[in-house]
Design a protein around this motif. Structure first.
Motif, PDB file in Angstrom:
ATOM      1  N   MET B  22       0.810  -1.212   0.000  1.00 18.58           N
ATOM      2  CA  MET B  22       0.000   0.000   0.000  1.00 18.58           C
ATOM      3  C   MET B  22       0.846   1.267   0.000  1.00 18.58           C
ATOM      4  N   LEU B  27       4.918   2.037  -6.915  1.00 20.05           N
ATOM      5  CA  LEU B  27       3.790   1.480  -7.656  1.00 20.05           C
ATOM      6  C   LEU B  27       2.642   2.478  -7.660  1.00 20.05           C
ATOM      7  N   THR B  28       1.878   2.492  -8.742  1.00 17.06           N
ATOM      8  CA  THR B  28       0.656   3.270  -8.721  1.00 17.06           C
ATOM      9  C   THR B  28      -0.414   2.453  -8.002  1.00 17.06           C
ATOM     10  N   ALA B  29      -1.472   3.125  -7.584  1.00 15.80           N
ATOM     11  CA  ALA B  29      -2.531   2.438  -6.850  1.00 15.80           C
ATOM     12  C   ALA B  29      -3.098   1.286  -7.669  1.00 15.80           C
ATOM     13  N   GLN B  30      -3.156   1.523  -8.971  1.00 16.88           N
ATOM     14  CA  GLN B  30      -3.692   0.486  -9.855  1.00 16.88           C
ATOM     15  C   GLN B  30      -2.812  -0.767  -9.821  1.00 16.88           C
ATOM     16  N   VAL B  32      -0.772  -1.637  -7.425  1.00 16.45           N
ATOM     17  CA  VAL B  32      -0.894  -2.252  -6.107  1.00 16.45           C
ATOM     18  C   VAL B  32      -2.065  -3.226  -6.092  1.00 16.45           C
ATOM     19  N   LEU B  33      -3.179  -2.766  -6.616  1.00 18.67           N
ATOM     20  CA  LEU B  33      -4.379  -3.598  -6.588  1.00 18.67           C
ATOM     21  C   LEU B  33      -4.231  -4.822  -7.463  1.00 18.67           C
ATOM     22  N   TRP B  36      -2.117  -7.227  -5.613  1.00 17.59           N
ATOM     23  CA  TRP B  36      -2.808  -7.801  -4.464  1.00 17.59           C
ATOM     24  C   TRP B  36      -3.814  -8.855  -4.898  1.00 17.59           C
ATOM     25  N   LYS B  37      -4.492  -8.566  -5.997  1.00 19.37           N
ATOM     26  CA  LYS B  37      -5.514  -9.501  -6.462  1.00 19.37           C
ATOM     27  C   LYS B  37      -4.911 -10.657  -7.235  1.00 19.37           C
TER      28      LYS B  37
END
Lengths: 405, 113
Positions: B22, B27-30, B32-33, B36-37
């Motif tokens: 996080m 990394l961009t937030a995108q 990161v997600l 994570w997924k």
């Protein structure tokens, strides 16, 4: 302020209002660059963002902002949050009049959400009336909440922080939708936020989300046939009836706002901001757990009310299915208020798909840049819902105005 | 990074991963997600395809890509694909699962909150 704090440097156009709110609450100047630098048609700040800056200027004292020539870079030095001070910030009485210009495609909740984050920390009551050709009270296709959802699903959450929502009044004096070309409006909305606090209470929303016990809603038709309301309600009930029997959806029919039309001969008027939509709110048996959904007829038309009603019901089911104690629409408000609380650790239970959104990740990063501590994350172990427990430590900024006074 | 991916390849939605990713400003937030997924391998392949496409067609596609990135605005209501939702909520199993989240389910053996 003897030593000038360093600028918090951020890039991009996203979470713009959220970042300015954090800057204002923490009192740290912010420098945002690369605001839509590559857009060939609309580089720099969008109309709603400029309008939000004006609103920020109106409710604070001593803020200064500089926008670069192209509008792609802005520096903002926050001042004190004053609210509506008679004779100073507001010309008549204790109300700040904020006129949203035409061409603003975002709903009025785009302004209300950040404004209500500032309001508990204001020195005086935060009374703002939104008017002008750009005020859209309905939900928008850009993803804004309708005022109905805002009032029934966001404002009650302030109670959890010891900020009595009873003393917050949101009056919709004139409804409006986004209209045929998506730039309608001319609604009038009045917010009276009279609960100013020293510090928000630490939130512990870490128990189970309870079960949904009732669904409430508002169907609105503005300037179009009132039968649309009944049709939307009927379709939504069809989907929701198998789940819950306690469903009440109010029907709200209004005339479209009448505005002067300069295009025609002098003195002529026309209706603008016609449309219809549905707002649904599911309340859980646990205190403060509210899920919401909002769907509005698209401005280009071509959708029947039955579809709107169904879509809204499906969206509500999806929102409930995402789980956690906080819906996606409310996550920003809850997490920001938690971070602004006293220096104690509050906990909130979020669904995976809520914390797994770019907005929430960005918020976590922004909060850290503005001096808050990192969130602690951990799995919920009581059940197999797969929710996450987020521990947020407050930074104890609180209400500077109250501290001085 | 590849080593890390290999270590927990396949496993996704791990809370510890999110806590670690996080605040990783690289990394961009995108991204990161996506990590994570656990969609990351798939997504990287896509990126490679995109890049090769860009070099073939000159700068043109790069520009349109930047444009779509620009078009993303803040939303409070996510943009759903309503056909998918309608399909999801017409399946009896999904309905039964969600019914546990409503008070009406107390009669069928719920704990009755």
């Amino acid at each position: 302020m003897s030593t000038k704090p360093e600028f918090v440097r951020l890039t991009g156009h996203r979470s713009f209002a959220q970042r300015l709110v954090l800057a204002t609450l923490t009192g740290r100047p912010v420098h945002i660059s690369k605001i839509r630098p590559n857009s060939p048609t609309h580089p720099g700040l969008a109309p709603h963002e400029v309008s939000f800056l004006r609103l920020l200027e109106a409710v604070t004292n001593g803020s200064s902002m500089q926008i670069s020539y192209t509008g792609t870079t802005i520096t903002y030095q926050p001042g004190l949050i004053t609210g509506a001070v008679p004779g100073y910030t507001s010309a008549d009485g204790d109300l700040i009049e904020h006129v949203v210009p035409a061409g603003c495609a975002r709903g009025v909740s785009y302004f209300l959400l950040p404004l209500c984050l500032l309001a508990p920390f204001a020195k005086a009551h935060m009374n703002v009336r939104f008017s002008g050709p750009g005020v859209i009270t309905s939900a928008t296709e850009a993803g804004d909440l309708s005022v109905d959802t805002f009032r029934t699903a966001i404002l009650p959450l302030y109670d959890l922080f010891g900020i009595p929502a009873l003393r917050v009044e949101l009056k919709v004096l004139q409804r409006s939708c986004s209209g045929p070309r998506g730039t309608g409006g001319a609604g009038v909305v009045e917010l009276r936020f009279a609960s100013q606090v020293r510090l928000p209470r630490t939130l512990h929303l870490n128990r189970g989300p309870g079960r949904v016990k009732r669904v409430r809603g508002v169907a609105y038709a503005t300037g179009v046939s009132a039968s649309n309301n009944a049709r939307m309600i009927h379709a939504a009930r069809e989907v929701l009836n198998p789940f819950v029997s306690d469903i009440h959806i109010a029907a709200q029919y209004d005339q479209a706002p009448l505005v002067a039309d300069p295009g025609e001969k002098a003195g002529s008027k026309r209706r603008m901001g016609i449309g219809f939509g549905l707002s649904l709110v599911a309340e859980s048996s646990a205190v403060g757990v509210i899920y919401s959904a909002d769907v509005v007829a698209p401005s280009k038309g071509g959708e029947i009310p039955e579809d709107i009603g169904k879509k809204c019901a499906y969206q509500l089911l999806e929102s409930i299915d995402q789980g956690g104690c906080v819906s996606r629409a409310a996550a920003g408000t809850i997490l920001t208020l938690m971070a602004m609380g006293s220096e104690d650790i509050g906990r909130v239970r979020l669904g995976k798909d809520i914390i797994g959104t770019e907005e929430v990740i960005e918020l976590a990063r922004d909060l850290k840049k503005f001096g808050a501590s990192s969130w602690g994350l951990r799995d919920v172990e009581d059940d197999d819902s797969g929710d996450l427990l987020v521990a947020v430590r407050g930074i104890g900024v609180g209400n500077v105005g109250k501290k001085v006074a | 990074i590849e080593k890390a991916q290999a270590l927990h390849g396949g496993r996704s939605y791990r809370t510890a991963d999110l806590a670690r990713l996080m605040y990783d400003e690289a990394l961009t937030a995108q991204e990161v997600l996506r990590r994570w997924k656990g969609e990351v391998e798939h997504a990287e392949d896509e990126d490679k395809d995109d890049e090769s496409g860009d070099s073939d067609d000159g700068g043109f596609f790069q520009k349109s890509k930047a444009e779509t990135e620009e078009d993303i605005e803040d939303r409070h209501i996510p943009a759903f694909n309503y056909d998918d939702l309608a399909a999801k909520w017409s399946v009896e199993e999904n309905i039964e699962l969600l019914r546990q989240r409503f008070t009406t389910a107390t009669l069928n053996g719920g704990d009755g909150n």
